[in-house]
Motif scaffolding. Structure first.
Motif, mmCIF file in Angstrom:
data_model
loop_
_atom_site.group_PDB
_atom_site.id
_atom_site.type_symbol
_atom_site.label_atom_id
_atom_site.label_comp_id
_atom_site.label_asym_id
_atom_site.label_seq_id
_atom_site.Cartn_x
_atom_site.Cartn_y
_atom_site.Cartn_z
ATOM 1 N N GLU A 32 -19.507 18.919 -11.805
ATOM 2 C CA GLU A 32 -19.487 17.709 -12.620
ATOM 3 C C GLU A 32 -18.372 17.802 -13.659
ATOM 4 N N GLU A 33 -17.873 16.656 -14.055
ATOM 5 C CA GLU A 33 -16.872 16.627 -15.119
ATOM 6 C C GLU A 33 -17.591 16.758 -16.460
ATOM 7 N N ALA A 34 -17.033 17.581 -17.343
ATOM 8 C CA ALA A 34 -17.644 17.797 -18.649
ATOM 9 C C ALA A 34 -17.637 16.502 -19.458
ATOM 10 N N ALA A 35 -18.777 16.183 -20.027
ATOM 11 C CA ALA A 35 -18.894 14.979 -20.854
ATOM 12 C C ALA A 35 -18.245 15.190 -22.218
ATOM 13 N N PHE A 36 -18.234 16.440 -22.685
ATOM 14 C CA PHE A 36 -17.666 16.778 -23.990
ATOM 15 C C PHE A 36 -16.974 18.128 -23.896
ATOM 16 N N ALA A 37 -15.906 18.305 -24.667
ATOM 17 C CA ALA A 37 -15.210 19.588 -24.780
ATOM 18 C C ALA A 37 -15.114 19.929 -26.263
ATOM 19 N N LEU A 38 -15.740 21.040 -26.649
ATOM 20 C CA LEU A 38 -15.833 21.398 -28.065
ATOM 21 C C LEU A 38 -15.678 22.895 -28.272
ATOM 22 N N LYS A 39 -15.505 23.277 -29.517
ATOM 23 C CA LYS A 39 -15.595 24.674 -29.924
ATOM 24 C C LYS A 39 -16.991 24.868 -30.505
ATOM 25 N N VAL A 40 -17.467 26.102 -30.495
ATOM 26 C CA VAL A 40 -18.838 26.405 -30.929
ATOM 27 C C VAL A 40 -19.113 25.940 -32.362
ATOM 28 N N PRO A 41 -18.241 26.231 -33.354
ATOM 29 C CA PRO A 41 -18.561 25.800 -34.729
ATOM 30 C C PRO A 41 -18.731 24.284 -34.868
ATOM 31 N N ALA A 42 -17.919 23.512 -34.163
ATOM 32 C CA ALA A 42 -18.029 22.044 -34.252
ATOM 33 C C ALA A 42 -19.354 21.564 -33.677
ATOM 34 N N LEU A 43 -19.747 22.123 -32.552
ATOM 35 C CA LEU A 43 -21.023 21.744 -31.936
ATOM 36 C C LEU A 43 -22.195 22.172 -32.809
ATOM 37 N N LEU A 44 -22.127 23.372 -33.338
ATOM 38 C CA LEU A 44 -23.185 23.883 -34.200
ATOM 39 C C LEU A 44 -23.348 23.016 -35.443
ATOM 40 N N LYS A 45 -22.237 22.584 -36.017
ATOM 41 C CA LYS A 45 -22.300 21.747 -37.223
ATOM 42 C C LYS A 45 -23.019 20.431 -36.931
#
Length: 125
Positions: A32-45
């Motif tokens: 599947e194509e990723a719905a979101f691409a993030l770094k861990v700190p941004a997602l955690l926040k």
């Protein structure tokens, strides 16, 4: 006789669709194509600010996360990224600690007690 035959046909059709509903193919998150691409700190926040909103946005969706590997557990096929993301891998993959990686998986939740995000069906990209 026609009534019994009609009931039997309706019952068989119902069983067929019930079976198809319960036993459909499993998702292949890696394809599947990723719905979101993030770094861990941004997602955690996002989870720390508003967990309900973040759950609605990310839960059960394929996400591509990047960060530094902080721990690897080969027998259980799990890796920890940036000390806050636990990813369960689909297959054994050799990963070194302190390397930057991108991993795609299905986000299954946020543990607010440990402050940890969890992914399953993960593959290294």
């Amino acid at each position: 006789m026609k009534k019994k035959l009609l009931i039997l046909v309706v019952l068989i059709i119902g069983m067929y669709f019930g079976y198809r509903y319960l036993y459909h193919e499993h998702r292949d998150i890696a394809k599947e194509e990723a719905a979101f691409a993030l770094k861990v700190p941004a997602l955690l926040k996002e989870f720390e600010v508003d967990e309900t909103k973040a759950n609605t946005k990310y839960l059960d969706k394929p996400v591509l996360i990047s960060g530094k590997v902080t721990s690897v557990d080969v027998p259980s096929k799990t890796i920890v990224i940036d000390k806050k993301l636990l990813a369960i891998l689909v297959k054994d993959t050799k990963v070194e600690v302190n390397t930057e990686i991108s991993i795609q998986g299905r986000l299954i939740g946020y543990d607010n007690l440990l402050g940890e995000i969890k992914l399953d069906q993960s593959t290294i990209k």
